[in-house]
Design a protein around this motif. Sequence first.
Motif, PDB file in Angstrom:
ATOM      1  N   PHE A 165       0.829  -1.207   0.000  1.00 19.38           N
ATOM      2  CA  PHE A 165       0.000   0.000   0.000  1.00 19.38           C
ATOM      3  C   PHE A 165       0.864   1.257   0.000  1.00 19.38           C
ATOM      4  CE2 PHE A 165      -3.743  -2.439   0.605  1.00 19.38           C
ATOM      5  CZ  PHE A 165      -4.831  -1.596   0.418  1.00 19.38           C
ATOM      6  N   MET A 166       1.970   1.232   0.742  1.00 20.02           N
ATOM      7  CA  MET A 166       2.848   2.394   0.799  1.00 20.02           C
ATOM      8  C   MET A 166       3.534   2.638  -0.538  1.00 20.02           C
ATOM      9  SD  MET A 166       4.559   2.359   4.613  1.00 20.02           S
ATOM     10  CE  MET A 166       5.447   0.824   4.354  1.00 20.02           C
ATOM     11  N   HIS A 167       3.596   1.595  -1.381  1.00 18.34           N
ATOM     12  CA  HIS A 167       4.235   1.723  -2.692  1.00 18.34           C
ATOM     13  C   HIS A 167       3.250   1.412  -3.812  1.00 18.34           C
ATOM     14  CE1 HIS A 167       7.511   1.110   0.187  1.00 18.34           C
ATOM     15  NE2 HIS A 167       8.258   1.809  -0.634  1.00 18.34           N
ATOM     16  N   LYS A 168       1.983   1.752  -3.592  1.00 20.15           N
ATOM     17  CA  LYS A 168       0.938   1.431  -4.564  1.00 20.15           C
ATOM     18  C   LYS A 168       1.260   2.021  -5.930  1.00 20.15           C
ATOM     19  CE  LYS A 168      -1.886   5.273  -2.840  1.00 20.15           C
ATOM     20  NZ  LYS A 168      -3.114   5.608  -2.103  1.00 20.15           N
ATOM     21  N   LYS A 169       0.870   1.255  -6.968  1.00 20.17           N
ATOM     22  CA  LYS A 169       1.097   1.584  -8.371  1.00 20.17           C
ATOM     23  C   LYS A 169       2.557   1.455  -8.777  1.00 20.17           C
ATOM     24  CE  LYS A 169      -2.844   4.746  -8.703  1.00 20.17           C
ATOM     25  NZ  LYS A 169      -3.301   6.102  -9.106  1.00 20.17           N
ATOM     26  N   ARG A 170       3.413   0.997  -7.857  1.00 23.37           N
ATOM     27  CA  ARG A 170       4.825   0.767  -8.179  1.00 23.37           C
ATOM     28  C   ARG A 170       5.133  -0.719  -8.053  1.00 23.37           C
ATOM     29  NH1 ARG A 170       8.370   5.317  -4.989  1.00 23.37           N
ATOM     30  NH2 ARG A 170       7.360   7.177  -5.830  1.00 23.37           N
ATOM     31  N   ILE A 171       6.110  -1.163  -8.788  1.00 24.46           N
ATOM     32  CA  ILE A 171       6.555  -2.543  -8.663  1.00 24.46           C
ATOM     33  C   ILE A 171       7.476  -2.650  -7.453  1.00 24.46           C
ATOM     34  CG2 ILE A 171       7.860  -4.411  -9.744  1.00 24.46           C
ATOM     35  CD1 ILE A 171       7.014  -3.258 -12.456  1.00 24.46           C
TER      36      ILE A 171
END
Length: 223
Positions: A165-171
């Motif tokens: 969630f803290m890095h949402k939309k990132r791999i």
Amino acid sequence: MMYKIMVIEDSVELRNEMIVLLRRNGYDGYAPEQFDTIISDIRVTNPHLILLDINLPGQDGFQLCTEIRTFSQVPIMFVTSRNTDMDELMCMTLGGDDYISKPYNTSILVARISALLKRTYGNSSSQDQLTHGAVTLHLATSRLEANNHFVELTKNELKIMHYLFMHKKRIVSRLDLVEYLWDNEMFVDDNSLSVNINRIRNKLQALGLEEYIMTKRGQGYRI
């Protein structure tokens, strides 16, 4: 909310170490590599916090801080090997908000960053609920919610989802996830990570969500 933190540091090795440290602790750490465009970079990216060295090519940290203060009140923390009382006084006089000298203890640096963000923006960094798409992650109760239905998460599953969630939309790479869990004293190896991811996916399916966690072959996971 993920805070954007700009690292202005001319040592490539130290800069990369700081960015990794920030990202492992839930911040969006990034750094300019061209020092003649730093002011325009700040105007464009609008960071929530700046970590600023003093000894830099071109303008030094004192000059940059002075110029930043002409258009922004973004919190500035000086992170520098210059550790005299006069250096610290200059940092504060020119508009710096905090000062820590190198070599620093990473836990203390992260704690000082968290405290400065809370002073500046309040307690939004410690919010209990995170939402992405149709899913809400409840940190205090360790539950996932979608369509008014809930599933319970184990401690490891909660940590994994929190990081995603803290890095949402990132791999997010598998290595980053394993290292993050180890740093939080949760001893997860590569095999048990796969087991935990599969369990989370089964719980998401129970909420009616297929492929919420996507696998990017050879790269990692993304939500």
